[in-house]
Write a protein that holds these residues in place. Structure first.
Motif, mmCIF file in Angstrom:
data_model
loop_
_atom_site.group_PDB
_atom_site.id
_atom_site.type_symbol
_atom_site.label_atom_id
_atom_site.label_comp_id
_atom_site.label_asym_id
_atom_site.label_seq_id
_atom_site.Cartn_x
_atom_site.Cartn_y
_atom_site.Cartn_z
ATOM 1 N N UNK A 1 0.857 -1.173 0.000
ATOM 2 C CA UNK A 1 0.000 0.000 0.000
ATOM 3 C C UNK A 1 0.904 1.237 0.000
ATOM 4 N N UNK A 2 0.510 2.317 -0.651
ATOM 5 C CA UNK A 2 1.362 3.508 -0.679
ATOM 6 C C UNK A 2 1.786 4.004 0.710
ATOM 7 N N UNK A 3 0.934 3.767 1.708
ATOM 8 C CA UNK A 3 1.240 4.234 3.067
ATOM 9 C C UNK A 3 1.878 3.169 3.951
ATOM 10 N N UNK B 1 18.224 1.848 -5.809
ATOM 11 C CA UNK B 1 18.726 2.981 -6.583
ATOM 12 C C UNK B 1 19.634 3.923 -5.800
ATOM 13 N N UNK B 2 19.703 3.753 -4.475
ATOM 14 C CA UNK B 2 20.493 4.668 -3.649
ATOM 15 C C UNK B 2 21.711 3.957 -3.082
ATOM 16 N N UNK C 1 10.610 3.942 5.562
ATOM 17 C CA UNK C 1 9.945 4.882 4.666
ATOM 18 C C UNK C 1 8.565 4.358 4.300
ATOM 19 N N UNK C 2 7.744 5.231 3.729
ATOM 20 C CA UNK C 2 6.486 4.747 3.165
ATOM 21 C C UNK C 2 6.806 3.953 1.904
ATOM 22 N N UNK D 1 10.526 4.330 -5.299
ATOM 23 C CA UNK D 1 11.566 5.030 -6.060
ATOM 24 C C UNK D 1 12.961 4.611 -5.620
ATOM 25 N N UNK D 2 13.069 4.074 -4.388
ATOM 26 C CA UNK D 2 14.362 3.632 -3.873
ATOM 27 C C UNK D 2 14.689 2.199 -4.281
#
Length: 290
Positions: free
Chosen positions: A124-126, A202-203, A214-215, A221-222
């Motif tokens: 879930x995004x959250x 990616x980091x 993180x959410x 994106x990571x």
């Protein structure tokens, strides 16, 4: 969309008689892993002993195209986390099945370790994900027992046997030794995440493996997760609207059946243990603000 996925448009229509009795759709076994990860086999705890039978049953469903694992855990025992993740991969390889992991509130610390065993992580995004770190916590009661006039007497064989005794002053060599253990365990965690998701992250290491969480929207994106979504919707998008979701739950202990009550002494002991376990679990979830 991955190559193996099916959509509503290419899912074959079920005969009317199979629809009538609820048969014919692709069956997806789902194992739900919720709770703190601990060697103790109490309600709301996850460990290899309680989880392995459910996983084995799910992977034994030969016609299932994938096995779905729902993770909702703030973490816990690093050993049990690794054992569960390892068992998921063993069964996936033995049965040649992909594993889809769906994150609910959190897959943090040991919960994320388990999630990484999946071929895809969807959240879930959250949802909260990550927390790739190690924590050990204790208390110090030296001043408290001094005020009460209590003298602590400890006799050991082996100079480090009383490491981090909460009733004795903290020793720097104890702290240094604990930190070295934490770093070793942290390395195991980092190595596993890299082995499973190294090409996706990616980091740089110093930004990912800090113990921070993180959410899932940030984690996407990571490279910590592969997609955002909810289990029922995703499975039916991929395997057709007639896909049947089969929840695989733990077996109830024989002695929990009616007529097999515990003695008052045993029940009292279990009650105290359950209260302590609930307090510990609440503290683990609270670290995430949940």
């Amino acid at each position: 969309m991955t190559a193996f996925a099916k959509t509503d448009t290419d899912a074959p229509a079920r005969p009317w008689y199979k629809k009538l009795i609820g048969m014919g759709g692709t069956t997806i076994p789902v194992v739900r892993l919720q709770g703190t990860i601990s060697p103790e086999s109490k309600q709301g705890r996850l460990n290899i002993a309680t989880v392995s039978p459910m996983l084995e049953k799910a992977f034994a469903m030969k016609k299932a195209p994938v096995v779905a694992v729902v993770v909702n855990s703030p973490g816990g025992s690093p050993v049990q986390s690794r054992l569960i993740a390892q068992r998921i991969r063993q069964l996936a390889d033995e049965n040649d099945k992909r594993v889809l992991v769906f994150v609910e509130d959190a897959a943090a610390s040991g919960g994320y370790f388990i999630a990484v065993a999946g071929d895809e992580i969807i959240a879930d995004p959250s949802s909260l994900v990550g927390s790739v770190g190690v924590i050990m916590a204790s208390f110090g009661f030296v001043d408290a027992i001094a005020k009460l006039g209590i003298e602590r007497r400890v006799y050991v064989a082996g100079k480090n046997k009383s490491t981090l005794d909460p009733f004795q002053p903290e020793k720097q060599q104890d702290v240094d030794r604990i930190k070295s253990l934490e770093l070793a365990i942290h390395d195991v965690f980092i190595d596993y995440v890299k082995s499973r998701r190294g090409s996706k992250i990616t980091l740089p290491d110093e930004e990912v493996f800090t113990g921070e969480f993180w959410t899932a929207k940030q984690g996407l994106s990571m490279g910590l997760v592969d997609g955002l979504g909810e289990m029922y919707t995703v499975l039916r998008e991929r395997f057709g609207k007639d896909a049947q979701i089969k929840l695989i739950g733990p077996k109830k202990p024989f002695f929990s059946l009616p007529g097999f009550g515990l003695s008052s002494q045993t029940a009292g002991s279990d009650l105290v243990g359950d209260v302590i376990a609930r307090i510990e679990d609440r503290a683990n979830w609270s670290r995430l603000g949940l």
